[in-house]
Design a protein around this motif. Sequence first.
Motif, short mmCIF file in Angstrom:
data_model
loop_
_atom_site.label_atom_id
_atom_site.label_comp_id
_atom_site.label_asym_id
_atom_site.label_seq_id
_atom_site.Cartn_x
_atom_site.Cartn_y
_atom_site.Cartn_z
N ARG A 162 0.22 -1.01 0.04
CA ARG A 162 -0.55 0.22 0.25
C ARG A 162 0.61 1.21 -0.05
O ARG A 162 0.06 2.30 -0.25
CB ARG A 162 -0.64 -0.13 1.69
N PHE A 163 2.00 1.36 0.45
CA PHE A 163 2.65 2.36 0.81
C PHE A 163 4.11 1.72 -0.34
O PHE A 163 4.54 3.05 -0.43
CB PHE A 163 3.73 2.16 2.12
N GLU A 164 3.96 1.69 -1.43
CA GLU A 164 5.01 1.21 -2.27
C GLU A 164 5.00 2.47 -3.12
O GLU A 164 3.97 2.68 -3.63
CB GLU A 164 5.01 -0.28 -3.09
N GLY A 165 6.03 2.96 -3.49
CA GLY A 165 6.14 4.61 -4.54
C GLY A 165 5.06 5.65 -3.78
O GLY A 165 5.67 6.51 -5.05
N LEU A 166 5.88 5.81 -3.05
CA LEU A 166 4.92 6.97 -2.35
C LEU A 166 5.81 7.52 -1.00
O LEU A 166 5.23 8.80 -0.36
CB LEU A 166 3.37 6.66 -1.43
N ASP A 167 7.81 7.36 -1.55
CA ASP A 167 8.12 8.00 -0.51
C ASP A 167 8.08 9.50 -0.68
O ASP A 167 8.37 9.94 0.02
CB ASP A 167 9.83 6.88 -0.94
N ASP A 168 7.95 9.86 -1.74
CA ASP A 168 7.73 11.88 -2.89
C ASP A 168 6.76 12.14 -2.67
O ASP A 168 6.60 13.35 -3.19
CB ASP A 168 8.75 11.53 -3.87
N ASP A 169 5.46 11.35 -2.33
CA ASP A 169 4.34 11.97 -2.10
C ASP A 169 3.49 12.00 -0.80
O ASP A 169 2.61 10.92 -0.24
CB ASP A 169 3.54 10.96 -3.08
N PRO A 170 3.87 12.48 0.13
CA PRO A 170 3.74 12.19 1.59
C PRO A 170 1.99 13.06 1.63
O PRO A 170 1.53 11.88 2.33
CB PRO A 170 4.22 13.53 2.14
N GLN A 171 1.67 13.71 0.97
CA GLN A 171 -0.38 13.73 0.98
C GLN A 171 -0.25 12.07 0.50
O GLN A 171 -1.76 12.01 0.79
CB GLN A 171 -0.72 14.30 -0.03
N THR A 172 -0.78 11.82 -0.70
CA THR A 172 -1.03 10.34 -0.64
C THR A 172 -0.67 9.44 0.20
O THR A 172 -1.38 8.65 0.85
CB THR A 172 -0.98 10.00 -2.09
N ARG A 173 0.49 9.56 0.85
CA ARG A 173 0.66 8.68 1.81
C ARG A 173 0.66 9.04 3.15
O ARG A 173 -0.49 8.29 4.03
CB ARG A 173 2.52 8.86 1.99
N ALA A 174 -0.08 10.00 2.96
CA ALA A 174 -0.96 10.23 4.43
C ALA A 174 -2.39 9.85 4.26
O ALA A 174 -3.12 9.90 5.66
CB ALA A 174 -0.94 11.52 5.29
N LEU A 175 -2.85 9.70 3.64
CA LEU A 175 -4.17 9.49 2.77
C LEU A 175 -4.29 8.03 3.16
O LEU A 175 -5.19 7.19 3.63
CB LEU A 175 -4.81 9.77 0.90
N ILE A 176 -3.33 7.37 2.40
CA ILE A 176 -2.98 5.32 2.81
C ILE A 176 -3.30 5.54 4.46
O ILE A 176 -3.21 4.66 4.74
CB ILE A 176 -2.18 5.38 2.16
N ALA A 177 -2.38 6.68 4.86
CA ALA A 177 -1.71 5.80 5.90
C ALA A 177 -3.45 6.32 7.58
O ALA A 177 -3.60 5.33 7.82
CB ALA A 177 -0.64 6.52 6.94
N LEU A 178 -4.39 7.32 6.46
CA LEU A 178 -5.18 6.93 7.48
C LEU A 178 -5.98 6.31 7.15
O LEU A 178 -6.72 5.50 7.69
CB LEU A 178 -5.83 8.48 7.33
N SER A 179 -6.35 5.50 6.06
CA SER A 179 -7.06 4.29 5.42
C SER A 179 -6.94 2.95 6.48
O SER A 179 -7.69 2.36 6.93
CB SER A 179 -7.58 3.89 4.04
N VAL A 180 -5.21 2.81 6.40
CA VAL A 180 -5.47 1.37 7.18
C VAL A 180 -5.70 1.60 8.07
O VAL A 180 -5.57 0.49 9.12
CB VAL A 180 -3.60 1.60 6.92
N ALA A 181 -4.61 2.88 9.05
CA ALA A 181 -5.64 3.36 11.06
C ALA A 181 -6.55 2.88 10.73
O ALA A 181 -7.84 2.27 11.80
CB ALA A 181 -4.99 5.17 10.86
N ALA A 182 -7.75 3.16 9.77
CA ALA A 182 -9.41 3.69 10.23
C ALA A 182 -9.70 2.54 9.88
O ALA A 182 -10.62 1.81 10.65
CB ALA A 182 -9.82 4.41 8.98
N ASP A 183 -9.66 1.25 8.89
CA ASP A 183 -9.53 0.08 8.82
C ASP A 183 -9.14 -0.73 10.08
O ASP A 183 -9.90 -1.71 10.38
CB ASP A 183 -9.50 -0.78 8.09
N GLN A 184 -8.38 -0.44 10.54
CA GLN A 184 -7.99 -0.79 12.33
C GLN A 184 -9.13 -0.38 13.23
O GLN A 184 -9.54 -1.86 14.08
CB GLN A 184 -6.56 -0.69 12.77
N VAL A 185 -9.43 0.57 12.81
CA VAL A 185 -10.19 1.22 14.24
C VAL A 185 -12.00 0.65 14.27
O VAL A 185 -12.12 0.00 15.63
CB VAL A 185 -10.12 2.61 14.66
N ARG A 186 -11.72 0.31 13.15
CA ARG A 186 -13.29 -0.43 12.46
C ARG A 186 -13.47 -1.94 13.30
O ARG A 186 -14.86 -1.96 13.56
CB ARG A 186 -14.04 0.04 11.26
#
Length: 305
Positions: A243-267
């Motif tokens: 999910r995070f592959e290729g996002l090293d230089d894209d902090p905005q998309t990385r932050a969205l993916i990070a939120l998505s992963v954490a949201a799945d956890q808490v739900r």
Amino acid sequence: MAPTSPSTPDTAATGGQGSGIEVSFEFFPPKTEKMEQTLWASIEKLAPLNPRFVSVTYGAGGSTRDRTHATVKRIVNETSLKPAAHLTCVEATREEVDDVIRSYWEAGVRHIVALRGDPPSGIGAKYVPHEGGYANAAELAAGISKIAPFEISVGCYPEKHPESASFEADLDLLKAKIDGGASRAISQFFVEPDTFLRYVDRARSAGIDIPIVPGIMPVGNVAGFLRMAEATGTSVPAWFRDRFEGLDDDPQTRALIALSVAADQVRQLADQGIRQFHIYTLNKAETAYALAHLLGVRPSKPLAA
């Protein structure tokens, strides 16, 4: 209290504007004036959510002792939040640690997160108890209890502490922490919700009945997250890396993916009856606020326009 399964709420929580879910937030003491501004902006953003408590970390070897104390004291003096001060027993005698405990009580702090702590060289280094100091978190919890009637939280490890010989030995140490006065366990971060749920089942089967609260770690820096996972023995599945592959230089998309992963956890955890969540904020409010919102936690007062 009878043991419960993960599908049974650990507590009769009352927060979250009727959601039945409570959150707590973790911060670290700022190193610079700019970081302090960021921290206090985050605290101001999250405070209306009426968290059960907010904790402030304590650096390896007590390296942030003064800054931790200053941050906690400011929370006591300037907010209505209930602070929980992290405390470790690394690189300090019992007398030195006891002085810190007394200073927290005198400052109005009534909750301590008691941890053994990492060696000064950091996570993964060999731990050696300080001569004349508390040997581990169980001894530290007992020492805190002797000084004042603090609420005491301790750490727990869904995949066991990397230094524990077995899950049984790990749970025995958690029992010793409870015997020392701990009334809550906050978990090390994890990736798969089932990892946490299996741990709760294992703990309940061992007769441990205190609340076991999942520690939710949204991803900030991916490389840093993976290094920490390796050092702490935290499993990282292939899907997570993908999910995070290729996002090293894209902090905005990385932050969205990070939120998505954490949201799945808490739900997923909420669906299984978990009603308390401890969110590692990394001193940034946005993701923590969004996760609380997803859990049904709303501000106690409307935010200003």
